[in-house]
Design a protein around this motif. Structure first.
Motif, short mmCIF file in Angstrom:
data_model
loop_
_atom_site.label_atom_id
_atom_site.label_comp_id
_atom_site.label_asym_id
_atom_site.label_seq_id
_atom_site.Cartn_x
_atom_site.Cartn_y
_atom_site.Cartn_z
N ARG A 162 0.89 -1.17 -0.13
CA ARG A 162 -0.07 0.19 -0.18
C ARG A 162 0.87 1.22 -0.07
O ARG A 162 0.25 2.35 -0.27
N HIS A 163 2.11 1.05 0.26
CA HIS A 163 2.96 2.25 0.39
C HIS A 163 4.29 2.04 -0.44
O HIS A 163 5.24 1.83 0.03
N PRO A 164 4.02 2.30 -1.88
CA PRO A 164 5.30 2.22 -2.54
C PRO A 164 6.56 2.96 -2.24
O PRO A 164 7.64 2.83 -2.27
N ASP A 165 6.08 4.29 -1.84
CA ASP A 165 7.21 5.29 -1.36
C ASP A 165 7.90 4.83 -0.16
O ASP A 165 9.07 5.03 -0.16
N VAL A 166 7.29 4.15 0.84
CA VAL A 166 8.03 3.69 1.85
C VAL A 166 8.84 2.39 1.32
O VAL A 166 10.16 2.17 1.88
N ASN A 167 8.38 1.72 0.49
CA ASN A 167 8.97 0.43 0.23
C ASN A 167 10.31 0.87 -0.58
O ASN A 167 11.32 0.02 -0.58
N GLU A 168 10.28 2.06 -1.23
CA GLU A 168 11.52 2.53 -2.02
C GLU A 168 12.57 2.80 -0.98
O GLU A 168 13.97 2.90 -1.43
N LEU A 169 12.10 3.10 0.19
CA LEU A 169 13.37 3.26 1.30
C LEU A 169 14.04 2.08 1.65
O LEU A 169 15.12 2.29 2.54
#
Length: 251
Positions: free
Chosen positions: A226-233
């Motif tokens: 649900r959080h690709p922006d977090v997964n990118e970290l």
């Protein structure tokens, strides 16, 4: 999933939570440029690895000149840092966080966790910051403050004021700051499906301003879709290779 301190601070900054001016550097030259952009005459260089105890292990140092910033960054990047959380093999430092130095007048602890027993997001706070919260709990359990948040209502102002007062922040100015900080971190925590957020220390600096000097976040792996922006970290180099392989197979 854990993230680096500099990433946690960028996330907090996006929610308008006060953090020191700073940026991540992958070389001594970048560290020099960042310190130059920040300005001032004193900076802090912090090794970025997924482990606590960096300060005691030599992974956090202050510099009083731009040349010293460059020298410290050059020494840190590529070094193997061994802390009580890395094991004897340590972790290789591949980046450093360069920040403005702060004149600290008081340190506090502020955390948000998922309490498994109540199944609620719970604030954990203390008037003692800058040390391991487990140490405070063992030595002075009466200094640990806990406040569960009703998911149907969310974090209420009166709860923030209650926690702030218990931490000793009873004057109007600092209590107002604490209410704002807690509500913004809570919103970030909830929005991103975090499992843990730890600010240690939450520091009072000259002038009475409260600022997050260190930050740690842990996220629910099962919610990362649900959080690709977090997964990118995600930094796979900081994770157990077996865990990385297992996650690649959906395990």
């Amino acid at each position: 999933m854990n993230i680096h301190e500099y990433q946690a601070k960028e996330l907090l900054r996006s929610y308008q939570v006060p953090v020191p001016a700073g940026n991540v550097a992958f070389s001594d030259g970048q560290a020099y440029s960042i310190a130059e952009q920040i300005g001032g005459n004193r900076w802090v260089i912090k090794a970025q690895i997924h482990a606590g105890g960096r300060g005691k292990a030599g992974g956090v140092k202050a510099a009083d000149s731009l040349d010293e910033v460059r020298k410290i960054a050059d020494e840190m990047i590529g070094m193997t840092l061994v802390t009580h959380q890395t094991g004897p093999q340590g972790r290789v430092v591949k980046r450093v966080l360069v920040e403005e130095a702060s004149e600290i007048t008081a340190e506090y602890y502020l955390g948000f966790v998922i309490d498994r027993a109540s199944q609620r997001i719970t604030i954990v706070a203390s008037c003692e910051g800058g040390v391991e919260i487990e140490e405070v709990a063992r030595r002075s359990p009466e200094k640990i403050i806990k406040e569960a948040i009703d998911p149907a209502i969310g974090l209420a102002d009166f709860q923030c004021r209650k926690v702030a007062a218990a931490m000793g922040l009873r004057d109007k100015e600092r209590m107002t700051q604490m209410v704002r900080i807690m509500k913004r971190i809570y919103r970030c925590f909830r929005d991103k499906d975090a499992l843990q957020a730890e600010i240690n220390p939450l520091a009072q600096v000259n002038g009475g301003k409260l600022i997050c000097l260190d930050a740690k976040f842990n996220f629910d792996d099962n919610a990362l879709y649900r959080h690709p922006d977090v997964n990118e970290l995600r930094d796979l180099d900081e994770e157990d290779p077996k865990e990385v392989e297992a996650s690649g197979h959906g395990l």
